[in-house]
Write a protein that holds these residues in place. Structure first.
Motif, short mmCIF file in Angstrom:
data_model
loop_
_atom_site.label_atom_id
_atom_site.label_comp_id
_atom_site.label_asym_id
_atom_site.label_seq_id
_atom_site.Cartn_x
_atom_site.Cartn_y
_atom_site.Cartn_z
N HIS A 109 -79.47 38.45 -25.81
CA HIS A 109 -80.37 37.42 -26.35
C HIS A 109 -81.44 38.02 -27.25
N ASN A 110 -81.24 39.25 -27.72
CA ASN A 110 -82.19 39.89 -28.63
C ASN A 110 -81.42 40.54 -29.78
N GLY A 111 -82.18 40.96 -30.79
CA GLY A 111 -81.57 41.61 -31.94
C GLY A 111 -81.11 43.01 -31.60
N PRO A 112 -80.33 43.64 -32.48
CA PRO A 112 -79.79 44.97 -32.20
C PRO A 112 -80.84 46.06 -32.09
N GLY A 113 -82.05 45.82 -32.58
CA GLY A 113 -83.09 46.84 -32.51
C GLY A 113 -83.99 46.70 -31.31
N ALA A 114 -83.58 45.93 -30.32
CA ALA A 114 -84.46 45.62 -29.19
C ALA A 114 -84.61 46.77 -28.21
N SER A 115 -83.75 47.75 -28.25
CA SER A 115 -83.87 48.86 -27.32
C SER A 115 -83.71 50.19 -28.05
N ARG A 116 -84.05 51.26 -27.34
CA ARG A 116 -83.89 52.59 -27.92
C ARG A 116 -82.68 53.28 -27.35
N GLU A 117 -81.80 52.52 -26.73
CA GLU A 117 -80.61 53.12 -26.16
C GLU A 117 -79.77 53.70 -27.29
N HIS A 118 -79.19 54.85 -27.07
CA HIS A 118 -78.34 55.48 -28.06
C HIS A 118 -77.14 56.10 -27.36
N LYS A 119 -76.20 56.54 -28.14
CA LYS A 119 -75.06 57.22 -27.55
C LYS A 119 -75.53 58.59 -27.09
N PRO A 120 -75.54 58.85 -25.79
CA PRO A 120 -76.14 60.07 -25.28
C PRO A 120 -75.32 61.31 -25.59
N LEU A 121 -76.03 62.42 -25.62
CA LEU A 121 -75.36 63.70 -25.77
C LEU A 121 -74.57 64.01 -24.51
N GLU A 122 -73.61 64.91 -24.62
CA GLU A 122 -72.73 65.23 -23.50
C GLU A 122 -73.55 65.65 -22.28
N GLU A 181 -76.52 64.80 -21.48
CA GLU A 181 -77.34 63.74 -20.92
C GLU A 181 -76.57 62.85 -19.95
N ASN A 182 -75.25 62.87 -20.03
CA ASN A 182 -74.45 62.03 -19.15
C ASN A 182 -74.69 62.35 -17.68
N SER A 183 -75.11 63.58 -17.40
CA SER A 183 -75.36 63.96 -16.01
C SER A 183 -76.56 63.23 -15.44
N LEU A 184 -77.47 62.74 -16.31
CA LEU A 184 -78.65 62.02 -15.87
C LEU A 184 -78.39 60.52 -15.76
N ARG A 185 -77.31 60.04 -16.36
CA ARG A 185 -77.03 58.61 -16.38
C ARG A 185 -76.38 58.16 -15.07
N LYS A 186 -76.64 56.91 -14.73
CA LYS A 186 -76.08 56.35 -13.51
C LYS A 186 -74.91 55.43 -13.87
N PRO A 187 -73.85 55.41 -13.06
CA PRO A 187 -72.70 54.56 -13.37
C PRO A 187 -73.05 53.08 -13.21
N PRO A 194 -77.78 51.35 -18.95
CA PRO A 194 -78.45 51.64 -20.23
C PRO A 194 -79.35 52.87 -20.13
N TRP A 195 -79.46 53.55 -21.25
CA TRP A 195 -80.16 54.83 -21.32
C TRP A 195 -81.29 54.75 -22.34
N ASP A 196 -82.52 55.04 -21.93
CA ASP A 196 -83.67 55.05 -22.83
C ASP A 196 -84.13 56.50 -22.97
N SER A 197 -83.78 57.12 -24.09
CA SER A 197 -84.05 58.55 -24.26
C SER A 197 -85.53 58.87 -24.38
N SER A 198 -86.36 57.91 -24.82
CA SER A 198 -87.76 58.22 -25.10
C SER A 198 -88.53 58.63 -23.85
N LEU A 199 -88.14 58.10 -22.69
CA LEU A 199 -88.86 58.43 -21.46
C LEU A 199 -88.44 59.78 -20.88
N PHE A 200 -87.37 60.37 -21.41
CA PHE A 200 -86.92 61.67 -20.92
C PHE A 200 -87.24 62.79 -21.89
#
Length: 288
Positions: free
Chosen positions: A241-254, A256-262, A275-281
């Motif tokens: 329900h928002n535009g494509p720029g609504a988040s800072r999620e990006h395709k994570p580096l290899e 970074e996947n270890s920090l992501r949750k399934p 979803p992954w927000d790189s700015s907080l890490f």
């Protein structure tokens, strides 16, 4: 049946199954100032309207003229969003002269629906509706400690990979290119909203709603008609329900996947990871 809010909500928040309860936290129906003291959601900075009627109407009411508004129990939802930006939402506030029954007072009234916090099969605790919820209805707020960026980043970087992350970052992209950021952490202090799970095909969406100041209430509305017994969920990335720029999620580096949750939402379009927000890490880049 167990009750989660300790009587602080207008409607009891049920817990299931009997004899079990989520890990302890302090229940608060509304957001509170975080330990860093940067943002105080209880501060009143907006002027009130001078409307004398029991319910405000546009264009006379300055609160309604600021942007989009609710109507009684629902938020008006366009069939399709063709505009690059949606209008902000403002409610009448504590300084307004209109009555408590004003139709432009919805989110501030708090929880009005019967919800249940329940143990899910794979996602820990979740929330489901105990009554039908029509499309556009206000469901609940995502309440917690309102933090500045530095404190939000410090807390999230201090978490272990096994700990659940409740911190949400909401970014509002203004027409002039500026971005307003709001960080809410319900880990220690929060409400029923902290138990809402992510879904890649959610039935709720989040709208920042302002009442007394520019610090918004993070309000969740029904994106579709919801049946009794259905689990409630929203898209943590903010894309729904928002535009494509609504988040800072990006395709994570290899790495970074270890920090992501399934993601276990089970939808047809499931992205496999939350979803992954790189700015907080990330750490701020040094100036050159």
């Amino acid at each position: 049946m167990a009750e989660l809010s300790g009587g602080s909500e207008a409607v009891a928040v049920a817990v299931w199954p009997p004899g079990e309860a989520p890990p302890a936290f302090q229940y608060s129906p509304d957001s509170v100032a975080g330990a860093d003291g940067e943002m105080d959601p209880s501060e009143v900075t907006f002027p009130g309207c001078s409307c004398r009627s029991s319910s405000c109407a546009a264009p006379e009411c300055p609160c309604l003229c600021r942007g989009r508004s609710s109507s009684g129990v629902c938020l008006g939802l366009p069939e399709q969003q063709e505009q690059p930006f949606s209008s902000p939402v403002f409610e009448c506030n504590s300084l307004c002269r209109c009555g408590e029954g004003c139709q432009n007072r919805l989110v501030q009234r708090g929880l009005q629906l019967r919800l249940q916090v329940f143990r899910t099969h794979r996602k820990g605790w979740g929330v489901r509706a105990l009554e039908p919820i029509p499309r556009g209805s206000f469901v609940c707020e995502y309440a917690g400690e309102v933090l500045g960026f530095a404190e939000a980043q410090r807390r999230i970087q201090a978490q272990s990979p096994q700990e659940p992350n409740y911190i949400i970052a909401v970014r509002e992209h203004l027409y002039d290119g500026r971005v307003m950021e709001t960080f809410v952490d319900p880990t220690r202090i929060g409400n029923v909203g902290r138990f809402l799970n992510h879904s890649c095909e959610p039935n709720l969406f989040m709208v920042p709603v302002r009442v007394d100041s520019m610090v918004p209430k993070l309000a969740l509305f029904a994106a579709t008609d919801i049946s009794a017994g259905e689990e409630l969920s929203y898209d943590y990335s903010g894309r729904f329900h928002n535009g494509p720029g609504a988040s800072r999620e990006h395709k994570p580096l290899e790495e970074e996947n270890s920090l992501r949750k399934p993601c276990y939402c089970g939808s047809r379009t499931c992205a496999s990871f939350l979803p992954w927000d790189s700015s907080l890490f990330s750490t701020p880049a040094s100036s050159t």
